[in-house]
Design a protein around this motif. Structure first.
Motif, PDB file in Angstrom:
ATOM      1  N   LEU A 303      -8.910 -14.310   5.472  1.00 23.06           N
ATOM      2  CA  LEU A 303      -9.400 -13.058   4.897  1.00 23.06           C
ATOM      3  C   LEU A 303     -10.860 -13.178   4.447  1.00 23.06           C
ATOM      4  CD1 LEU A 303      -6.187 -12.025   2.935  1.00 23.06           C
ATOM      5  CD2 LEU A 303      -7.097 -10.971   5.017  1.00 23.06           C
ATOM      6  N   THR A 304     -11.280 -14.376   4.103  1.00 24.15           N
ATOM      7  CA  THR A 304     -12.687 -14.583   3.748  1.00 24.15           C
ATOM      8  C   THR A 304     -13.574 -14.469   4.984  1.00 24.15           C
ATOM      9  OG1 THR A 304     -12.081 -16.040   1.904  1.00 24.15           O
ATOM     10  CG2 THR A 304     -14.338 -16.204   2.749  1.00 24.15           C
ATOM     11  N   GLU A 305     -13.162 -15.116   6.070  1.00 25.38           N
ATOM     12  CA  GLU A 305     -13.973 -15.121   7.289  1.00 25.38           C
ATOM     13  C   GLU A 305     -13.977 -13.770   7.998  1.00 25.38           C
ATOM     14  OE1 GLU A 305     -13.544 -18.569   9.870  1.00 25.38           O
ATOM     15  OE2 GLU A 305     -12.516 -19.624   8.243  1.00 25.38           O
ATOM     16  N   CYS A 309     -14.628  -7.161   8.299  1.00 24.24           N
ATOM     17  CA  CYS A 309     -13.748  -6.172   8.941  1.00 24.24           C
ATOM     18  C   CYS A 309     -13.308  -5.084   7.966  1.00 24.24           C
ATOM     19  CB  CYS A 309     -12.515  -6.859   9.527  1.00 24.24           C
ATOM     20  SG  CYS A 309     -12.853  -7.934  10.939  1.00 24.24           S
ATOM     21  N   ARG A 310     -13.431  -5.353   6.667  1.00 25.18           N
ATOM     22  CA  ARG A 310     -13.080  -4.381   5.622  1.00 25.18           C
ATOM     23  C   ARG A 310     -11.655  -3.849   5.820  1.00 25.18           C
ATOM     24  NH1 ARG A 310     -17.612  -2.836   7.821  1.00 25.18           N
ATOM     25  NH2 ARG A 310     -16.741  -0.843   8.529  1.00 25.18           N
ATOM     26  N   ILE A 337      -8.740  -7.442  -1.699  1.00 25.30           N
ATOM     27  CA  ILE A 337      -8.098  -6.834  -0.529  1.00 25.30           C
ATOM     28  C   ILE A 337      -6.687  -6.431  -0.928  1.00 25.30           C
ATOM     29  CG2 ILE A 337      -7.337  -7.200   1.851  1.00 25.30           C
ATOM     30  CD1 ILE A 337      -9.522  -9.327   2.099  1.00 25.30           C
ATOM     31  N   PRO A 338      -6.332  -5.160  -0.836  1.00 28.01           N
ATOM     32  CA  PRO A 338      -4.970  -4.746  -1.194  1.00 28.01           C
ATOM     33  C   PRO A 338      -3.933  -5.499  -0.372  1.00 28.01           C
ATOM     34  CG  PRO A 338      -6.404  -2.837  -0.947  1.00 28.01           C
ATOM     35  CD  PRO A 338      -7.180  -4.018  -0.445  1.00 28.01           C
ATOM     36  N   LEU A 339      -2.872  -5.925  -1.029  1.00 32.69           N
ATOM     37  CA  LEU A 339      -1.785  -6.635  -0.367  1.00 32.69           C
ATOM     38  C   LEU A 339      -0.596  -5.692  -0.216  1.00 32.69           C
ATOM     39  CD1 LEU A 339      -1.969 -10.125  -2.130  1.00 32.69           C
ATOM     40  CD2 LEU A 339      -3.122  -9.343  -0.046  1.00 32.69           C
ATOM     41  N   ALA A 340      -0.026  -5.674   0.982  1.00 28.30           N
ATOM     42  CA  ALA A 340       1.063  -4.757   1.309  1.00 28.30           C
ATOM     43  C   ALA A 340       2.316  -5.543   1.661  1.00 28.30           C
ATOM     44  CB  ALA A 340       0.660  -3.851   2.475  1.00 28.30           C
ATOM     45  N   GLY A 341       3.477  -4.915   1.456  1.00 27.74           N
ATOM     46  CA  GLY A 341       4.733  -5.569   1.811  1.00 27.74           C
ATOM     47  C   GLY A 341       5.919  -4.779   1.287  1.00 27.74           C
ATOM     48  N   GLY A 342       7.087  -5.408   1.351  1.00 28.87           N
ATOM     49  CA  GLY A 342       8.314  -4.764   0.911  1.00 28.87           C
ATOM     50  C   GLY A 342       9.148  -4.210   2.045  1.00 28.87           C
ATOM     51  N   GLU A 343       8.781  -4.533   3.280  1.00 26.04           N
ATOM     52  CA  GLU A 343       9.479  -3.997   4.450  1.00 26.04           C
ATOM     53  C   GLU A 343      10.968  -4.311   4.435  1.00 26.04           C
ATOM     54  OE1 GLU A 343       9.504  -5.260   9.144  1.00 26.04           O
ATOM     55  OE2 GLU A 343       7.573  -5.110   8.141  1.00 26.04           O
ATOM     56  N   GLY A 344      11.330  -5.472   3.913  1.00 27.38           N
ATOM     57  CA  GLY A 344      12.734  -5.868   3.906  1.00 27.38           C
ATOM     58  C   GLY A 344      13.546  -5.251   2.789  1.00 27.38           C
ATOM     59  N   ALA A 345      12.894  -4.551   1.866  1.00 23.70           N
ATOM     60  CA  ALA A 345      13.598  -3.894   0.765  1.00 23.70           C
ATOM     61  C   ALA A 345      13.782  -2.419   1.104  1.00 23.70           C
ATOM     62  CB  ALA A 345      12.814  -4.048  -0.532  1.00 23.70           C
ATOM     63  N   VAL A 358       5.870  -9.757  -7.994  1.00 21.21           N
ATOM     64  CA  VAL A 358       5.408  -9.635  -6.610  1.00 21.21           C
ATOM     65  C   VAL A 358       4.382  -8.494  -6.622  1.00 21.21           C
ATOM     66  CG1 VAL A 358       6.064  -9.259  -4.204  1.00 21.21           C
ATOM     67  CG2 VAL A 358       7.673 -10.366  -5.773  1.00 21.21           C
ATOM     68  N   PRO A 359       3.119  -8.797  -6.941  1.00 21.45           N
ATOM     69  CA  PRO A 359       2.132  -7.747  -7.241  1.00 21.45           C
ATOM     70  C   PRO A 359       1.547  -7.074  -5.997  1.00 21.45           C
ATOM     71  CG  PRO A 359       1.100  -9.891  -7.450  1.00 21.45           C
ATOM     72  CD  PRO A 359       2.554 -10.148  -7.134  1.00 21.45           C
ATOM     73  N   LEU A 360       2.386  -6.355  -5.280  1.00 28.14           N
ATOM     74  CA  LEU A 360       1.926  -5.629  -4.101  1.00 28.14           C
ATOM     75  C   LEU A 360       1.123  -4.400  -4.521  1.00 28.14           C
ATOM     76  CD1 LEU A 360       5.238  -5.762  -2.044  1.00 28.14           C
ATOM     77  CD2 LEU A 360       3.159  -7.087  -1.589  1.00 28.14           C
ATOM     78  N   ASP A 361       0.152  -4.052  -3.699  1.00 31.36           N
ATOM     79  CA  ASP A 361      -0.644  -2.845  -3.931  1.00 31.36           C
ATOM     80  C   ASP A 361      -0.160  -1.674  -3.091  1.00 31.36           C
ATOM     81  OD1 ASP A 361      -2.823  -4.149  -5.614  1.00 31.36           O
ATOM     82  OD2 ASP A 361      -2.927  -5.359  -3.792  1.00 31.36           O
ATOM     83  N   VAL A 362       0.483  -1.985  -1.954  1.00 32.29           N
ATOM     84  CA  VAL A 362       0.997  -0.965  -1.040  1.00 32.29           C
ATOM     85  C   VAL A 362       2.460  -1.287  -0.753  1.00 32.29           C
ATOM     86  CG1 VAL A 362       0.713   0.189   1.182  1.00 32.29           C
ATOM     87  CG2 VAL A 362      -1.296  -0.751   0.007  1.00 32.29           C
ATOM     88  N   LEU A 363       3.352  -0.342  -1.036  1.00 32.67           N
ATOM     89  CA  LEU A 363       4.787  -0.545  -0.843  1.00 32.67           C
ATOM     90  C   LEU A 363       5.188  -0.029   0.533  1.00 32.67           C
ATOM     91  CD1 LEU A 363       5.948   0.650  -4.372  1.00 32.67           C
ATOM     92  CD2 LEU A 363       5.531  -1.697  -3.607  1.00 32.67           C
ATOM     93  N   GLN A 364       5.937  -0.856   1.283  1.00 33.88           N
ATOM     94  CA  GLN A 364       6.200  -0.556   2.691  1.00 33.88           C
ATOM     95  C   GLN A 364       7.677  -0.648   3.064  1.00 33.88           C
ATOM     96  OE1 GLN A 364       3.341  -3.421   4.449  1.00 33.88           O
ATOM     97  NE2 GLN A 364       2.350  -1.625   5.305  1.00 33.88           N
ATOM     98  N   MET A 365       8.562  -0.127   2.251  1.00 37.56           N
ATOM     99  CA  MET A 365       9.966  -0.126   2.633  1.00 37.56           C
ATOM    100  C   MET A 365      10.137   0.627   3.952  1.00 37.56           C
ATOM    101  SD  MET A 365       9.364  -0.208  -0.675  1.00 37.56           S
ATOM    102  CE  MET A 365       9.650  -1.529  -1.834  1.00 37.56           C
TER     103      MET A 365
END
Length: 459
Positions: A303-305, A309-310, A337-345, A358-365
């Motif tokens: 993510l640094t390199e 790409c923003r 960088i916002p972190l997304a996840g939660g697909e399995g919930a 689990v400090p997600l910024d975007v919830l993706q159930m």
């Protein structure tokens, strides 16, 4: 594989009723979870076309009677409408469609065929309407239970329409929570009965159009020995040609396909190549499918390199229990960088129990496994904590339609996930993608145009 080589047809048709499925029945292979319910099934050969006809009930096996207590005396529904339209049956179909190309590997899965499949649940009402939804049996097989309790019920009696948005009725709340994906088809019927689009029941218009993104950029560089990053770039150009202005790139090649450090170097190379190819105005996000789990510093290096790409978000870079560690590593490098996840919930309860550890910024159930009403509760949680939602959806255009209705009505909604799967069994005529934004129809219900299997076949 071309469209012509994939003739859409139904592998099986299923009518839910009051008989147990016999052991070894072919429907068990098509829909493993259905063995836990009470169903009757009949195989449908390709020669019968898109639908199995006619939709009949087996002799001596009646549909279960109406569940008492669902309607007020005199036959009036507890819903808003004055006309009662009761559910008379349900059918489950496996649809076969196609994609533009095979699905290349991602961090966890290998190559998948260009043939697309999805399970279609259809609830049939006695006024000739049908409510539809994608049935995520593979995700939640134990939830495919006896739906006979729905027969004879006005679907509007299952919900409370007294507020600014629909809620589960107190009487049926637990039953609907048990099979959350069912409310998509039920609210499709309710909205048709009321003459309004589903998004109006979900709270009204939050935005005129709904932004979307393409999620078909996999590891095309690993499909063959001759493949390279340019093949991922080619997929990006195809998505742009379809009308997208937001793209998600799969990363995490080190999980099972490449050795370190070449894996991270290739992830970086592909991301930079896509950014250069599509230009600065196209939004990008990345999804590692957990491929950097146990390698937090490598994820932070990637993510640094690729900071130029923003990325709108970085999705499932690591397993949930390492999200806090990754966020700390990024903060130490001056990256936000916002972190997304939660697909399995699939529940608001998971959010309340897991966040902020689990400090997600975007919830993706998942859209189809979660359903409309659970997503509304998740959106409330997101609003309370300053988060955004972006439902996971892949391989089902019925899921796209449902997600777009949710996005039309919910302010916390970020983007709709789409892919290139297509099915001839239904059409989405009111959903038009232009410059990365979908229009959502005002027509009653979900706006999915589908052939009713009770109708006679065309001459």
């Amino acid at each position: 594989m071309t469209r012509e080589s994939v003739e859409p047809w139904l592998a099986a048709s299923v009518i839910l009723c009051s008989c147990a499925i016999p052991a070894g029945h072919p429907a068990i292979g098509a829909f493993p979870g259905l063995a836990l319910g009470r169903i009757w099934a009949a195989p449908c050969p390709p020669s019968m076309g898109v639908w199995s006809r006619p939709l009949t009930r087996p002799a001596g096996r009646p549909i279960m009677p109406q569940t008492p207590g669902c309607h007020e005396p005199g036959g009036r529904s507890k819903g808003r409408g004055s006309l009662v339209a009761r559910i008379e049956g349900a059918a489950l179909y496996e649809l076969v469609g196609w994609r533009d190309a095979v699905v290349a590997p991602d961090a966890c899965a290998g190559i998948r065929p260009a043939e697309a499949r999805e399970n279609l649940l259809m609830l049939l009402s006695d006024d000739g309407r049908h409510g539809v939804a994608h049935w995520p049996a593979a995700r939640n097989p134990t939830a495919v239970c006896d739906l006979g309790w729905l027969v004879g019920v006005d679907p509007r009696a299952l919900f409370d329409f007294s507020g600014s948005r629909v809620r589960r009725s107190h009487t049926h709340a637990e039953r609907l929570r048990t099979v959350r994906s069912l409310d998509v088809a039920l609210l499709d019927l309710c909205a048709q009965a009321e003459g309004v689009p589903v998004w109006r029941l979900l709270g009204g218009e939050a935005r005129p159009t709904v932004p979307a993104y393409d999620s078909t950029l996999y590891f095309e560089d690993l499909v063959s020995d001759e493949s390279g990053p340019e093949h991922v770039v080619a997929r990006a150009h195809q998505a742009i040609a379809r009308g997208h202005r937001r793209l998600k790139i799969k990363v995490g090649r080190g999980h099972k396909w490449m050795e370190w450090p070449a894996c991270t170097e290739r992830d970086v190379e592909v991301a930079l190549a896509v950014r250069e190819a599509v230009g600065p105005k196209v939004e990008l996000m990345v999804d590692a499918n957990g491929g950097y789990t146990d390698y937090i510093e490598d994820a932070a290096d990637f993510l640094t390199e690729t900071a130029c790409c923003r990325f709108v978000w970085a999705e499932e870079m690591v397993a949930g229990y390492q999200v806090a560690g990754l966020k700390a590593a990024l903060k130490a490098r001056g990256l936000e960088i916002p972190l997304a996840g939660g697909e399995g919930a699939s529940t608001a309860a998971w959010c309340r129990e897991s966040w902020p550890s689990v400090p997600l910024d975007v919830l993706q159930m998942d859209m189809c496994a979660t359903g409309f009403l659970e997503w509304l509760e998740i959106a409330d949680f997101a609003c309370e904590h300053g988060l955004r939602i972006a439902p996971h959806n892949f391989g089902t255009q019925l899921g796209v339609a449902a997600s777009l209705h949710l996005g039309k009505a919910v302010a916390e909604y970020l983007y709709c996930e789409t892919d290139d799967s297509r099915f001839d069994a239904y059409r989405l005529p009111g959903f038009v993608l232009a410059a990365g934004e979908f229009s959502v129809p005002d027509s009653p219900g979900l706006g999915v145009v589908i052939e009713d299997p009770r109708d006679p076949p065309p001459a």
